[in-house]
Motif scaffolding. Structure first.
Motif, mmCIF file in Angstrom:
data_model
loop_
_atom_site.group_PDB
_atom_site.id
_atom_site.type_symbol
_atom_site.label_atom_id
_atom_site.label_comp_id
_atom_site.label_asym_id
_atom_site.label_seq_id
_atom_site.Cartn_x
_atom_site.Cartn_y
_atom_site.Cartn_z
ATOM 1 N N THR A 166 0.827 -1.212 0.000
ATOM 2 C CA THR A 166 0.000 0.000 0.000
ATOM 3 C C THR A 166 0.861 1.261 0.000
ATOM 4 O OG1 THR A 166 -0.148 -0.168 2.414
ATOM 5 C CG2 THR A 166 -1.952 -1.107 1.124
ATOM 6 N N GLY A 167 2.060 1.183 0.587
ATOM 7 C CA GLY A 167 2.936 2.353 0.603
ATOM 8 C C GLY A 167 3.379 2.743 -0.794
ATOM 9 N N ILE A 168 3.869 1.759 -1.565
ATOM 10 C CA ILE A 168 4.314 2.034 -2.927
ATOM 11 C C ILE A 168 3.129 2.403 -3.819
ATOM 12 C CG2 ILE A 168 5.332 0.972 -4.985
ATOM 13 C CD1 ILE A 168 7.180 -0.576 -3.160
ATOM 14 N N ALA A 169 2.017 1.714 -3.646
ATOM 15 C CA ALA A 169 0.828 2.014 -4.446
ATOM 16 C C ALA A 169 0.350 3.445 -4.193
ATOM 17 C CB ALA A 169 -0.286 1.018 -4.123
ATOM 18 N N SER A 170 0.302 3.840 -2.921
ATOM 19 C CA SER A 170 -0.114 5.210 -2.584
ATOM 20 C C SER A 170 0.868 6.222 -3.143
ATOM 21 C CB SER A 170 -0.214 5.359 -1.062
ATOM 22 O OG SER A 170 -1.193 4.508 -0.521
ATOM 23 N N SER A 171 2.164 5.923 -3.013
ATOM 24 C CA SER A 171 3.196 6.830 -3.514
ATOM 25 C C SER A 171 3.050 7.046 -5.010
ATOM 26 C CB SER A 171 4.586 6.260 -3.193
ATOM 27 O OG SER A 171 5.596 7.076 -3.736
ATOM 28 N N ALA A 172 2.743 5.970 -5.744
ATOM 29 C CA ALA A 172 2.595 6.080 -7.196
ATOM 30 C C ALA A 172 1.463 7.020 -7.566
ATOM 31 C CB ALA A 172 2.357 4.693 -7.799
ATOM 32 N N LEU A 173 0.364 6.967 -6.803
ATOM 33 C CA LEU A 173 -0.773 7.837 -7.104
ATOM 34 C C LEU A 173 -0.525 9.271 -6.659
ATOM 35 C CD1 LEU A 173 -3.867 5.578 -6.305
ATOM 36 C CD2 LEU A 173 -2.654 5.920 -8.461
ATOM 37 N N VAL A 174 0.092 9.427 -5.480
ATOM 38 C CA VAL A 174 0.394 10.776 -4.987
ATOM 39 C C VAL A 174 1.337 11.488 -5.955
ATOM 40 C CG1 VAL A 174 1.542 12.084 -3.152
ATOM 41 C CG2 VAL A 174 -0.031 10.234 -2.578
ATOM 42 N N ASP A 175 2.306 10.744 -6.504
ATOM 43 C CA ASP A 175 3.236 11.332 -7.467
ATOM 44 C C ASP A 175 2.525 11.799 -8.729
ATOM 45 O OD1 ASP A 175 5.294 10.845 -5.741
ATOM 46 O OD2 ASP A 175 6.039 9.055 -6.770
ATOM 47 N N MET A 176 1.347 11.240 -8.986
ATOM 48 C CA MET A 176 0.565 11.635 -10.162
ATOM 49 C C MET A 176 -0.443 12.720 -9.828
ATOM 50 S SD MET A 176 -0.187 7.844 -11.772
ATOM 51 C CE MET A 176 -0.893 8.486 -13.287
ATOM 52 N N GLY A 177 -0.419 13.192 -8.585
ATOM 53 C CA GLY A 177 -1.342 14.244 -8.177
ATOM 54 C C GLY A 177 -2.689 13.744 -7.729
ATOM 55 N N VAL A 180 -4.811 10.253 -1.915
ATOM 56 C CA VAL A 180 -5.183 8.929 -1.396
ATOM 57 C C VAL A 180 -5.540 9.074 0.078
ATOM 58 C CG1 VAL A 180 -4.409 6.578 -0.930
ATOM 59 C CG2 VAL A 180 -3.676 7.742 -3.025
ATOM 60 N N ASP A 181 -6.752 8.694 0.427
ATOM 61 C CA ASP A 181 -7.220 8.764 1.805
ATOM 62 C C ASP A 181 -6.647 7.580 2.585
ATOM 63 O OD1 ASP A 181 -8.559 8.883 4.211
ATOM 64 O OD2 ASP A 181 -10.485 9.437 3.316
ATOM 65 N N GLN A 182 -5.588 7.848 3.373
ATOM 66 C CA GLN A 182 -4.930 6.772 4.106
ATOM 67 C C GLN A 182 -5.836 6.172 5.183
ATOM 68 O OE1 GLN A 182 -2.024 5.286 3.440
ATOM 69 N NE2 GLN A 182 -1.931 6.587 1.625
ATOM 70 N N ALA A 183 -6.787 6.933 5.666
ATOM 71 C CA ALA A 183 -7.731 6.388 6.640
ATOM 72 C C ALA A 183 -8.540 5.253 6.021
ATOM 73 C CB ALA A 183 -8.663 7.490 7.149
ATOM 74 N N VAL A 184 -8.910 5.394 4.742
ATOM 75 C CA VAL A 184 -9.633 4.334 4.041
ATOM 76 C C VAL A 184 -8.725 3.124 3.837
ATOM 77 C CG1 VAL A 184 -10.748 3.692 1.870
ATOM 78 C CG2 VAL A 184 -11.197 5.928 2.885
ATOM 79 N N VAL A 185 -7.480 3.372 3.424
ATOM 80 C CA VAL A 185 -6.524 2.281 3.205
ATOM 81 C C VAL A 185 -6.318 1.478 4.483
ATOM 82 C CG1 VAL A 185 -4.119 1.729 2.671
ATOM 83 C CG2 VAL A 185 -5.328 3.451 1.318
ATOM 84 N N ILE A 186 -6.064 2.180 5.583
ATOM 85 C CA ILE A 186 -5.797 1.505 6.854
ATOM 86 C C ILE A 186 -7.044 0.796 7.373
ATOM 87 C CG2 ILE A 186 -5.182 1.883 9.278
ATOM 88 C CD1 ILE A 186 -3.380 4.185 8.303
ATOM 89 N N GLY A 187 -8.182 1.469 7.325
ATOM 90 C CA GLY A 187 -9.417 0.865 7.827
ATOM 91 C C GLY A 187 -9.827 -0.360 7.035
ATOM 92 N N ILE A 264 2.296 4.651 13.853
ATOM 93 C CA ILE A 264 1.750 5.920 14.335
ATOM 94 C C ILE A 264 2.105 7.053 13.380
ATOM 95 C CG2 ILE A 264 1.885 7.639 16.185
ATOM 96 C CD1 ILE A 264 2.310 5.336 18.148
ATOM 97 N N GLY A 265 3.327 7.006 12.859
ATOM 98 C CA GLY A 265 3.779 8.049 11.952
ATOM 99 C C GLY A 265 3.013 8.082 10.643
ATOM 100 N N PHE A 266 2.549 6.911 10.168
ATOM 101 C CA PHE A 266 1.857 6.834 8.888
ATOM 102 C C PHE A 266 0.362 7.116 8.990
ATOM 103 C CE2 PHE A 266 4.791 3.977 6.111
ATOM 104 C CZ PHE A 266 5.762 4.965 6.181
ATOM 105 N N VAL A 267 -0.207 6.949 10.172
ATOM 106 C CA VAL A 267 -1.652 7.172 10.331
ATOM 107 C C VAL A 267 -1.950 8.675 10.255
ATOM 108 C CG1 VAL A 267 -3.623 6.974 11.885
ATOM 109 C CG2 VAL A 267 -1.951 5.110 11.745
ATOM 110 N N PRO A 268 -2.843 9.118 9.378
ATOM 111 C CA PRO A 268 -3.145 10.547 9.216
ATOM 112 C C PRO A 268 -4.013 11.077 10.352
ATOM 113 C CG PRO A 268 -4.571 9.270 7.806
ATOM 114 C CD PRO A 268 -3.646 8.279 8.468
ATOM 115 N N TRP A 269 -3.399 11.299 11.504
ATOM 116 C CA TRP A 269 -4.155 11.645 12.706
ATOM 117 C C TRP A 269 -4.970 12.927 12.547
ATOM 118 C CZ3 TRP A 269 -4.610 7.761 15.751
ATOM 119 C CH2 TRP A 269 -3.581 6.826 15.865
ATOM 120 N N GLU A 270 -4.410 13.929 11.892
ATOM 121 C CA GLU A 270 -5.128 15.199 11.743
ATOM 122 C C GLU A 270 -6.397 15.021 10.918
ATOM 123 O OE1 GLU A 270 -2.531 18.882 11.304
ATOM 124 O OE2 GLU A 270 -1.094 17.275 10.869
ATOM 125 N N ASP A 271 -6.338 14.144 9.910
ATOM 126 C CA ASP A 271 -7.535 13.877 9.107
ATOM 127 C C ASP A 271 -8.602 13.175 9.938
ATOM 128 O OD1 ASP A 271 -6.228 14.967 6.980
ATOM 129 O OD2 ASP A 271 -5.629 13.051 6.093
#
Length: 528
Positions: A166-177, A180-187, A264-271
């Motif tokens: 999921t890290g590489i997959a998310s990175s690939a999409l973020v690099d394309m603008g 990616v909602d990490q809360a959805v990925v993690i949940g 803890i570092g990867f979880v988007p706590w502010e979101d």
């Protein structure tokens, strides 16, 4: 009649991930050449484009590759202390005949490790230990192999913050603008992990109880049983003697802390509405005057076109926010927990590798040597990521990815979320047999499938989990997975024996995953 003795034919070896990806790269190049003659949307790849693609891919994925190298060094130092092996060994001994209770516990442990950082190749060292332990308790070595392979496998299937999936997959999409909602990925990852873990535990417990009650019900052949008995046989009930030293206990504490902080570092706590990790943060606004001269200087004449700007024609102010203090949790990397990515995680694991080496009593030379050896073990993963990213680089530079997306979108227009989900899952299921590496598959496919989901109005985070679930299911059974073949060999189990058991587990897990993902696709709206 010839005196020569006919020699048995050599068994044809399957292609490696590298060869498969290079072949895919060549196929992509040929396709671009063919399509360039029939459409202006695609530019034919040149020989230079083809040979430079892996190098450009490495540069495009340098942050991921560096993290993988450091993670390998970290694991090399941990393994040198033997803390993990001894810890599990001691746990088994303390169960005192209650090994059935140990099955769901260890499988959950392996699942969590698989979900958080892709615990796969690292499991090979545990097969001999658990095979011997389960045989001593009256089961067979296949039971021990099941616990490891299925446990870690369903964890990778339900990846949450796994940097290799999921890290590489998310990175690939973020690099394309694409956001990616990490809360959805993690949940969604947690749901998939827990459901498939429960399915796997059910099958393993049923098999273990059956073999314990009647040893003749084992799936292992007589030759497999004899080989396992010769390698790992011991008197029933004999305890595996292992005691954690004080240094090893300290290593396990820091090992757990390393991954806990990373999670803890990867979880988007502010979101999620949690601002605890950015407490004490401060920022101020800066205003910059903008003139026509600034615009002319920033943009080339070809972008401005026929637009003529005089010094008086454009004036205004540009306001931007400047961070003075990112919060208390940013003291180490400059980035607060909840906003970490590969650069911050690389720094963290590099620091923890040194600390664990010191706590484990390793000398300076041992720390350096084990780190280098562990990093070297990860070079194959790094090169797969680089070559795989080269495929997406070539597709992007030639316009093939856009052409494919437009064609796919036209073919899938009007399909429901359920049809799209099942179709995407089956596509990934098939492709994962060709590219068993989750990092390679994510790098090759996500720049195509992610934007496609967005174009069709679906949430790209769900698409990431479709990839993770399908790829993870295939990697429970594919013979191109080195961790599977190596682990089975250590447990003295033939691949055919494993398939005989695993096929029904994989089928059940696949059906359950598609149901969960289809519901998620319908229930979770597309990102704004």
């Amino acid at each position: 009649m010839s005196d020569s003795t006919a020699q048995p034919k050599k068994k044809r070896e399957m292609l490696s991930s590298f060869s498969i990806i290079f072949i895919l790269l060549a196929v992509v190049a040929v396709i671009t050449v063919i399509l360039s003659g029939s459409t202006d949307a695609v530019t034919g790849a040149t020989l230079a484009d083809f040979v430079m693609a892996p190098v450009k891919g490495f540069g495009d994925a340098i942050d991921v590759c560096l993290f993988v190298i450091v993670l390998g060094g970290f694991l090399g130092i941990v393994n040198k202390t033997e803390a993990l092996t001894t810890g599990i060994n001691a746990l088994v001994r303390k169960m005192n005949g209650n090994e059935l209770k140990l099955i769901p516990i260890l499988m959950l442990l392996f699942a969590v490790l698989g979900s958080t950082y892709g615990f796969c190749e690292e499991t090979v060292g545990f097969y001999a230990l658990l095979s011997a332990t389960m045989m001593a308790a009256g089961y067979d070595s296949l039971t021990g192999a099941m616990m490891i392979l299925l446990g870690a496998g369903v964890g990778c299937l339900g990846s949450t913050v796994n940097p290799f999936a999921t890290g590489i997959a998310s990175s690939a999409l973020v690099d394309m603008g694409i956001a990616v909602d990490q809360a959805v990925v993690i949940g969604l990852g947690l749901v998939l992990m827990l459901v498939t873990w429960a399915i796997a535990v059910f099958f393993v417990l049923q098999y273990a109880k059956s073999v314990k009650a009647d040893p003749s019900r084992t799936l292992m052949s007589s030759s497999e049983l004899a080989s396992a008995e010769e390698s790992y046989g011991m008197g029933e009930g004999e305890a595996v003697k292992a005691e954690l030293t004080g240094k090893q206990k300290g290593v396990l504490v820091f090992f757990a802390a390393a991954f806990l902080v990373m999670i803890i570092g990867f979880v988007p706590w502010e979101d999620l509405g949690v601002d605890a990790f950015v407490a004490g943060s401060a920022s101020h606004d800066e205003t910059t005057e903008v003139t026509a001269a600034d615009i002319v200087e920033q943009y080339s004449s070809d972008k401005l076109g026929d637009l003529t700007l005089s010094p008086e024609s454009v004036t205004g102010e540009l306001s931007s926010s400047v961070t003075d203090n990112a919060g208390w949790s940013a003291f180490l990397t400059g980035t607060p927990l909840g906003q970490w990515y590969f650069a911050e995680s690389t720094t963290w694991f590099l620091l923890l590798a040194i600390i664990i080496g010191i706590v484990g009593g390793l000398s300076e030379h041992e720390i350096v040597n084990e780190f280098m050896a562990g990093a070297g073990d990860m070079m194959s993963v790094v090169l797969i990521i680089a070559v795989s990213r080269g495929v997406s680089v070539l597709m992007s530079s030639t316009g093939l990815s856009d052409y494919f997306l437009n064609a796919a979108a036209e073919g899938l227009s009007g399909t429901s979320g359920i049809v799209f989900t099942i179709g995407s899952y089956l596509l990934y299921f098939v492709l994962s047999f060709l590219i068993p590496s989750t990092s390679g598959m994510a790098t090759v496919s996500m720049p195509i499938m992610g934007p496609l989901a967005v174009k069709l109005g679906f949430n790209p985070a769900v698409m990431i989990m479709i990839f993770s679930a399908a790829s993870g299911a295939v990697n429970l059974i594919t013979p191109t997975n080195g961790a599977i073949m190596g682990g089975l060999a250590l447990s003295r189990i033939e691949y055919g024996t494993w398939v005989k058991f695993a096929i029904k587990v994989v089928a059940t897990i696949a059906v359950a995953s598609m149901v969960i993902l289809a519901i998620a696709m319908l229930a979770i709206p597309a990102a704004a």
